[in-house]
Design a protein around this motif. Structure first.
Motif, short mmCIF file in Angstrom:
data_model
loop_
_atom_site.label_atom_id
_atom_site.label_comp_id
_atom_site.label_asym_id
_atom_site.label_seq_id
_atom_site.Cartn_x
_atom_site.Cartn_y
_atom_site.Cartn_z
N TRP A 194 64.19 17.53 19.17
CA TRP A 194 63.49 16.28 19.48
C TRP A 194 63.16 16.22 20.96
CZ3 TRP A 194 61.13 14.40 15.75
CH2 TRP A 194 61.69 14.16 14.50
N ARG B 158 59.51 5.33 22.25
CA ARG B 158 58.71 6.16 21.33
C ARG B 158 57.26 5.72 21.21
NH1 ARG B 158 61.22 6.33 15.65
NH2 ARG B 158 61.07 4.06 15.97
N GLN C 182 52.90 15.64 18.80
CA GLN C 182 53.61 14.40 19.07
C GLN C 182 53.19 13.28 18.12
OE1 GLN C 182 52.94 13.95 23.36
NE2 GLN C 182 55.06 14.60 23.73
N MET D 202 56.50 12.09 16.27
CA MET D 202 57.23 11.08 17.03
C MET D 202 57.73 9.93 16.17
SD MET D 202 58.01 11.63 20.13
CE MET D 202 58.56 9.95 20.42
N CYS E 276 61.43 10.57 15.58
CA CYS E 276 62.30 10.81 16.73
C CYS E 276 63.23 9.62 16.94
CB CYS E 276 61.44 11.04 17.97
SG CYS E 276 62.39 11.40 19.47
N GLU F 83 65.28 6.62 18.79
CA GLU F 83 65.01 5.74 19.92
C GLU F 83 66.15 5.83 20.94
OE1 GLU F 83 63.33 4.33 22.31
OE2 GLU F 83 62.07 3.32 20.81
#
Length: 528
Positions: A36, A103, A208, A212, A215, A217
């Protein structure tokens, strides 16, 4: 539960006792976390790609013919308009980073950069190309404001400094791809000689936008916004294989809570003026703003955006040779920056910055002298010495200014000022870049090698500043480093409160964990 740890204010030694033994490569959760983080780090690759791509495009006759052979002010505008776009987004980016989380701004910025890349690739006139580059700069600011913050706030404690240092170092990964792409594409006998490098600029942003959403936080942002259970779950999942009672997780979690609580006691509402309100914050901003300008005004802007002009002054005019040297230089830069970033906790930030500034001063003066000798005598040896000086200069620059300026900036800022302080850093860089990108080609045309003398004097000033004001921060947690500028009593208070909240007292530490699959079955580990 933990068997004990003495709480003191002595830096990062205490948390080091809680670090889990063994290599991170044997821990599937840390492998996932670092993947990540890699997704976040490639934000810097996009920026590096742009600078190197513009360097390469200036050597391509296909690009020059498509845009009416730009030079002087127009060439400066084509380069600096991306930075103007970045400046336009600068007032907005920290509010998005603090308000929406880390994010969402990365997603938004990557989306804007994809749009800009498409327009840039399809450009048929200078106006469209300029507009596209403005768009790329605008989106990059949102992503670049949030990405390094999320890296430093997610990383495993023992890996935080090296991984955050990788952020700016990966600038060169983009530069390498761009340099070698233009080296190959100049042989294409159509506009795709410059359109192909432009297409590839959007690849990191595509990754991304696709990934994302999944991903994690920032735990610090979650705690600051009342989502403490989510923060603890994130820390436990990635830092302790799912065990939320692990001593390391409990210490991290409580240290973050205490640091944020103490910051809120100082200021219930945080504004821009808070960056300069206290003596500790003024010390931070003095260093941060100086590093931002030093990172761009050390002579590196001449090579980063106008390498072909530098080569022209020493008689190297072959497009193939210019692109080949540029490609090799980017690989050299990348290797040095990565190695220096990995050593930042062992050698120390201050030692690396001092060594970097001494080397830059010596080798830029060498470049100036050799350029003067070539101008006077036309000596091939002098021209070759300029190339050697450029490599040695950049090796010195890469010791500190590539890996450390971002990581050092975000680690010395407390949580409540981190996004705004980092925005000031990026704003200062943008201002310095506009000067570099617009003024440098005009000055080089007018003064040639004599323009280098300005940077020789400035580099001497930089060295003096670093010796006087840069503070060492190695081997501390993120909260301890941020508190360092406010006095040792603040560091000790945060440390003591976190240890007390985590029920850590005297004795030895036991670090329980769960299985690799992330289930909640606890396994007993050896006491140490």
């Amino acid at each position: 539960m933990a068997g004990g740890l003495v709480a003191t204010g002595g830096g990062g030694g205490d948390i080091n006792a809680l670090i889990h033994p063994g290599s991170w490569t044997s821990n599937s959760r840390l492998i996932k976390l670092n993947l990540w983080i890699l997704l976040l780090l490639i934000t810097s690759s996009t920026n590096g790609y742009d600078g190197s791509m513009m360097n390469g495009l200036q050597t391509l006759k296909q690009w020059k013919e498509a845009f009416n052979n730009p030079s002087g002010g127009m060439l400066g505008l084509l380069n600096c308009i991306q930075t103007v776009g970045a400046l336009a987004a600068t007032p907005l980016a920290p509010y998005a980073t603090d308000g929406l989380g880390r994010r969402i701004p990365i997603l938004f910025g990557a989306t804007i950069m994809i749009v800009g890349t498409i327009v840039q690739t399809l450009s048929k006139n200078v106006g469209a190309f300029i507009g596209a580059r403005f768009c790329i700069g605008f989106g990059l600011t949102f992503a670049a404001n949030a990405a390094p913050l999320l890296v430093t706030e997610l990383a495993y404690p023992s890996q935080r400094a090296p991984l955050t240092s990788m952020y700016n170092s990966l600038w060169y990964s983009g530069a390498i791809v761009a340099a070698w792409t233009t080296y190959g594409s100049f042989r294409i006998n159509s506009s795709w000689a410059w359109r192909l490098p432009s297409v590839l600029q959007g690849v990191p942003s595509v990754f991304q936008v696709a990934l994302m959403w999944f991903c994690p936080e920032s735990p610090r942002w979650l705690i600051n916004n009342g989502r403490e259970a989510e923060a603890l779950k994130t820390l436990a999942y990635y830092h302790a294989r799912g065990n939320d009672q692990d001593p390391l997780v409990q210490f991290e979690y409580n240290e973050i809570k205490e640091a944020i609580a103490l910051d809120k006691q100082v200021a219930e509402s945080v504004g821009w003026v808070d960056l300069f309100k206290t003596q500790g914050n003024r010390k931070r901003m003095r260093i941060i703003i100086a590093l931002a300008f030093f990172s761009q005004w050390s002579g590196n802007g001449l090579v980063s955006y106008y390498l072909n002009r530098v080569f022209d002054t020493i008689g190297i005019t072959s497009v193939s040779t210019q692109n080949l040297i540029n490609g090799i230089l980017q690989i050299f830069n990348f290797i040095v920056a990565i190695v220096a970033g990995l050593l930042c906790d062992k050698i120390g930030r201050r030692t690396l910055f001092i060594s970097s500034n001494i080397g830059m001063l010596v080798f830029f003066c060498m470049q100036t002298i050799c350029s003067a000798r070539y101008a006077i005598s036309g000596s091939t040896a002098a021209a070759n010495s300029v190339i050697a000086a450029i490599f040695l200069y950049y090796g010195s620059y890469d010791i500190a200014y590539t890996p450390l300026i971002v990581s050092y900036t975000v680690e010395i800022l407390p949580y409540h000022l981190r996004a705004k302080g980092f925005t000031v850093f990026n704003f200062a860089i943008s201002l310095s870049l506009i000067f570099n990108q617009y003024a440098n080609p005009i000055a080089l045309d007018a003064l040639g090698w004599k323009y280098y003398l300005v940077y020789c004097v400035w580099l001497a000033f930089e060295l003096g500043f670093i010796l006087l004001f840069l503070v060492e921060t190695k081997n501390r947690t993120l909260e301890e480093t941020a508190a360092l500028f406010d006095g040792d009593d603040k560091v000790a208070e945060i440390h003591a409160r976190a240890a007390a909240d985590a029920h850590i007292g005297g004795g030895k530490v036991r670090t329980p964990s769960v299985d690799e699959k992330g289930e909640n079955d606890m396994i007993e580990q050896q006491r140490h």
